[in-house]
Design a protein around this motif. Sequence first.
Motif: not given
Length: 69
Positions: A35-38, A28-30, A23-25
């Motif tokens: 980025p900012g989306g889940l 952050t867009g990795w 979820g963090v990755l």
Amino acid sequence: MRFPNPPLSEYALNTAVVVLTLGVLQYTGWLSEDPGGLDPAFLAVVAVTFPAFSYLIALAGANVWSDAG
């Protein structure tokens, strides 16, 4: 055939760590171009399949290592 007998809390903790890390990755867009989306569907699939596959790996490891020695 030997069956692994780790506590269920261990599977829950490992699953939580994996899902939170993914979820963090994602956030952050990795792992995605947004980025900012889940992607909650992806995280739900990982949360369901990770314990099953980790148990199967532990099952295979318990039987391979028990026969080797």
